[in-house]
Motif scaffolding. Structure first.
Motif, PDB file in Angstrom:
ATOM      1  N   UNK A  50      -5.298   2.260  -4.755  1.00  8.75           N
ATOM      2  CA  UNK A  50      -5.499   0.815  -4.587  1.00  8.75           C
ATOM      3  C   UNK A  50      -5.942   0.206  -5.914  1.00  8.75           C
ATOM      4  N   UNK A  53      -2.998   0.121  -8.426  1.00 12.27           N
ATOM      5  CA  UNK A  53      -2.064  -0.976  -8.140  1.00 12.27           C
ATOM      6  C   UNK A  53      -2.657  -2.311  -8.564  1.00 12.27           C
ATOM      7  N   UNK A  56      -2.518  -2.619 -12.224  1.00 13.65           N
ATOM      8  CA  UNK A  56      -1.138  -2.823 -12.655  1.00 13.65           C
ATOM      9  C   UNK A  56      -0.759  -4.295 -12.498  1.00 13.65           C
ATOM     10  N   UNK A 262      -0.192  -4.450   5.407  1.00 14.49           N
ATOM     11  CA  UNK A 262      -0.270  -4.221   3.965  1.00 14.49           C
ATOM     12  C   UNK A 262       0.306  -2.841   3.634  1.00 14.49           C
ATOM     13  N   UNK A 263       1.533  -2.844   3.108  1.00 17.68           N
ATOM     14  CA  UNK A 263       2.165  -1.602   2.677  1.00 17.68           C
ATOM     15  C   UNK A 263       1.837  -1.391   1.196  1.00 17.68           C
ATOM     16  N   UNK A 264       1.119  -0.309   0.906  1.00 13.08           N
ATOM     17  CA  UNK A 264       0.680  -0.059  -0.470  1.00 13.08           C
ATOM     18  C   UNK A 264       1.702   0.780  -1.232  1.00 13.08           C
ATOM     19  N   UNK A 265       2.707   1.266  -0.564  1.00 17.70           N
ATOM     20  CA  UNK A 265       3.682   2.137  -1.224  1.00 17.70           C
ATOM     21  C   UNK A 265       4.932   1.350  -1.597  1.00 17.70           C
ATOM     22  N   UNK A 266       5.755   1.923  -2.492  1.00 26.63           N
ATOM     23  CA  UNK A 266       7.050   1.284  -2.748  1.00 26.63           C
ATOM     24  C   UNK A 266       7.876   1.295  -1.464  1.00 26.63           C
ATOM     25  N   UNK A 267       8.739   0.331  -1.324  1.00 29.72           N
ATOM     26  CA  UNK A 267       9.532   0.197  -0.107  1.00 29.72           C
ATOM     27  C   UNK A 267      10.958  -0.135  -0.524  1.00 29.72           C
ATOM     28  N   UNK A 268      11.923   0.428   0.191  1.00 24.66           N
ATOM     29  CA  UNK A 268      13.315   0.190  -0.160  1.00 24.66           C
ATOM     30  C   UNK A 268      13.965  -0.715   0.878  1.00 24.66           C
ATOM     31  N   UNK A 269      14.657  -1.739   0.377  1.00 23.26           N
ATOM     32  CA  UNK A 269      15.354  -2.666   1.265  1.00 23.26           C
ATOM     33  C   UNK A 269      16.809  -2.790   0.820  1.00 23.26           C
TER      34      UNK A 269
ATOM     35  N   UNK B 266      20.823  -0.600  -2.517  1.00 25.40           N
ATOM     36  CA  UNK B 266      19.417  -0.573  -2.080  1.00 25.40           C
ATOM     37  C   UNK B 266      18.524  -0.991  -3.242  1.00 25.40           C
ATOM     38  N   UNK B 267      17.406  -1.592  -2.918  1.00 26.99           N
ATOM     39  CA  UNK B 267      16.505  -2.103  -3.944  1.00 26.99           C
ATOM     40  C   UNK B 267      15.081  -1.720  -3.550  1.00 26.99           C
ATOM     41  N   UNK B 268      14.275  -1.361  -4.543  1.00 25.58           N
ATOM     42  CA  UNK B 268      12.909  -0.942  -4.245  1.00 25.58           C
ATOM     43  C   UNK B 268      11.932  -2.021  -4.679  1.00 25.58           C
ATOM     44  N   UNK B 269      11.014  -2.366  -3.790  1.00 28.98           N
ATOM     45  CA  UNK B 269       9.999  -3.371  -4.097  1.00 28.98           C
ATOM     46  C   UNK B 269       8.620  -2.789  -3.788  1.00 28.98           C
ATOM     47  N   UNK B 270       7.593  -3.419  -4.353  1.00 28.73           N
ATOM     48  CA  UNK B 270       6.210  -3.072  -4.035  1.00 28.73           C
ATOM     49  C   UNK B 270       5.607  -4.221  -3.241  1.00 28.73           C
ATOM     50  N   UNK B 271       5.636  -4.127  -1.914  1.00 29.26           N
ATOM     51  CA  UNK B 271       5.132  -5.247  -1.093  1.00 29.26           C
ATOM     52  C   UNK B 271       3.718  -5.665  -1.483  1.00 29.26           C
ATOM     53  N   UNK B 272       2.911  -4.729  -1.977  1.00 24.68           N
ATOM     54  CA  UNK B 272       1.519  -5.040  -2.336  1.00 24.68           C
ATOM     55  C   UNK B 272       1.420  -6.265  -3.240  1.00 24.68           C
ATOM     56  N   UNK B 273       2.297  -6.349  -4.239  1.00 23.89           N
ATOM     57  CA  UNK B 273       2.226  -7.467  -5.188  1.00 23.89           C
ATOM     58  C   UNK B 273       2.573  -8.788  -4.492  1.00 23.89           C
ATOM     59  N   UNK B 275       2.312  -9.435  -1.315  1.00 23.46           N
ATOM     60  CA  UNK B 275       1.265  -9.748  -0.343  1.00 23.46           C
ATOM     61  C   UNK B 275       0.088 -10.395  -1.059  1.00 23.46           C
TER      62      UNK B 275
END
Lengths: 339, 339
Positions: A50, A53, A56, A262-269, B266-273, B275
């Motif tokens: 946490x 991030x 960063x 709150x997703x703290x990890x990278x996520x793919x869409x 596919x694309x990777x994002x960091x939802x944390x930022x 949010x």
């Protein structure tokens, strides 16, 4: 005084924490109740990530980083009710004995600091803590201070519902019925939304969703919620990778997706799906002071009854075990700490 | 008649395509000009993937899949102006010789079909094609039919700007100055937005952005656009993985991000930022018929001059080479095909 602190990833009981001393503008209060938040569990388990991030983001955005040293004790606890004990110098406040709650923010001569994770500023997992006089809200209507402690998490739900702009006739789907999903459901119901569907793998949580206002519940292990519901607004309150993409694939054209988990990890869409259906994704966080006050009012006037949400109550020496227990979604929603 | 068709990933010239015959409600037109769209380039190179994504979405969402057989010739071309030749049976339309444009949609007894990729329905890369009588818009004010052909891509920009809800005083940043980014810039300028920044690696494209209305341009190879601009609204018109995440990291709190570039991967994002900063992401596609008509009006009334956008003009036998040329962003923005 007594407190529970984060030390080496575990919540530890201490009876030797120095009593905080109120500065001008601050008020010393006795904590009456403090809810354990999922973000505290996450910070206890993954604090270093946490903070990294947060650093960063601060470095690329120029915002403030959190200065927390995980090798020293960390105070937490931001969902609290309390009793006024004593104001700082030159500070007007409510009389001693007044029951209050507050947004978890402490003002001092050094500036404004969130009461969330700190090596210095004591939070709600303690006998006593400092609050800011201008932020204190007296608890009205004889509302139980245990319920008033949940003003904060319920304000998170209210804020998400406000940001969604949902209208009463629009169908809502809430994904995840942990404390945040439950807060969203309660606010949707209080607003008069006529169709509220809620999905969770846990039967206990689905029961709670119904008790708090969901009109129908869905077990995602049996079928996708999108097989039986065509929501106009989807609230993502799970916070694990993959959910956003699944909504983008399954939701109808023009769906509004509110990310409150709150997703703290990278996520793919897959942007292609969201583009083809012109989906709107609103990421939300926290609430503003007006929403916090509205949340307290909704609890005090009985518009939202949080009694079903409270599934446990422990003392300061039980916080460590409560953190472990909360890992099991079948057993608990919200555990209160009563010092 | 003559046409350029997609065959085995390449645009091929043919002179033996049967003349289309208008059904009731349809109008046979002679194509005057047709713009080459980036989506056509993408489909030529990656058609199988586009169709597979489309099938995947149809299967999980229940929408219609595209039925295109890549082992047979595919007609494309959806940015066109044309001249009325002959109406189908029992069909009222404008007199022969009228210059028109239209949303790329063909109605028939079988239903409504987009004019985009088809084994059967001829598009704008041909001498003649069919349009739907109710959708025909006469080209007003003596607007050059070459310019009128760009009604469609300019409508894409107008739609993105409309969906953004941008106000004149809000700073806009456009990422990517290909044809879509340029259309966004032109619409922002026509709306009176007072600060329009645009970023692209290509000096030629940055020059074009300035010609079309950007107040400042940025070379991302030199510095992040966010170092010098704090936009309220960001238009993502690049369409490659990584851009969305970079915006989420760098943008200010409350930024609205409009995804108008079509990323098929596919694309990777960091939802944390996102949010932490409550970012709103609006994915957009195409335009509605009202916006298409408004786009034509803006060109015809001189609010938007597309002359600088047109960087090439080829015949039907030059389409293959034009597709190759468009891969180089330094040389071209929009190549027109004039049959």
């Amino acid at each position: 005084m007594r407190a529970a602190v984060l030390r080496g990833g575990r919540m530890v009981y201490r009876d030797d924490v120095p009593d905080p001393i109120p500065e001008p503008g601050q008020v010393l209060v006795a904590v009456r109740s403090c809810g354990i938040c999922g973000s505290d569990l996450h910070f206890a388990a993954h604090g270093a990530e946490v903070l990294s991030l947060s650093d960063e983001m601060a470095s690329s955005f120029g915002g403030g980083a959190m200065h927390v040293d995980l090798s020293n004790d960390v105070f937490m606890g931001h969902e609290f009710s309390a009793e006024v004990l004593e104001a700082g110098p030159d500070t007007d406040t409510h009389p001693p004995g007044t029951l209050v709650t507050s947004v978890p923010v402490l003002m001092s001569a050094k500036g404004v600091e969130p009461i969330v994770y700190s090596n210095n500023t004591v939070g709600g997992y303690a006998e006593r803590m400092l609050l800011s006089a201008p932020f204190l809200l007296p608890i009205p209507n004889g509302l139980d201070p245990k319920h008033a402690a949940l003003t904060e998490p319920m304000a998170v739900g209210l804020h998400a519902v406000n940001k969604s702009g949902i209208q009463r006739g629009e169908t809502a789907l809430v994904l995840g019925c942990g404390p945040i999903g439950i807060a969203v459901i309660a606010s949707l119901r209080a607003r008069g939304v006529e169709t509220i569907a809620a999905a969770d793998f846990s039967p206990k949580r689905r029961e709670l969703a119904t008790a708090m206002g969901a009109h129908e519940t869905i077990d995602p292990a049996q079928a996708s919620p999108f097989d039986s519901v065509t929501p106009k607004v989807v609230f993502e309150a799970v916070g694990v990778p993959g959910i956003i993409d699944d909504v983008m694939r399954r939701a109808a054209h023009g769906t509004r997706l509110i990310i409150v988990g709150v997703c703290m990890e990278p996520d793919t869409v897959h942007p292609f799906f969201a583009i083809a259906k012109e989906i709107n994704v609103q990421f939300v966080l926290a609430y503003d002071p007006t929403e916090f006050a509205a949340s307290l009012r909704a609890l005090a006037e009985g518009e939202i009854d949080v009694a079903p949400v409270i599934t446990g109550d422990v003392g300061l020496d039980g916080v460590g075990e409560a953190f472990d227990d909360l890992a099991d979604p079948a057993r608990h929603c919200k555990i209160l700490v009563t010092p």
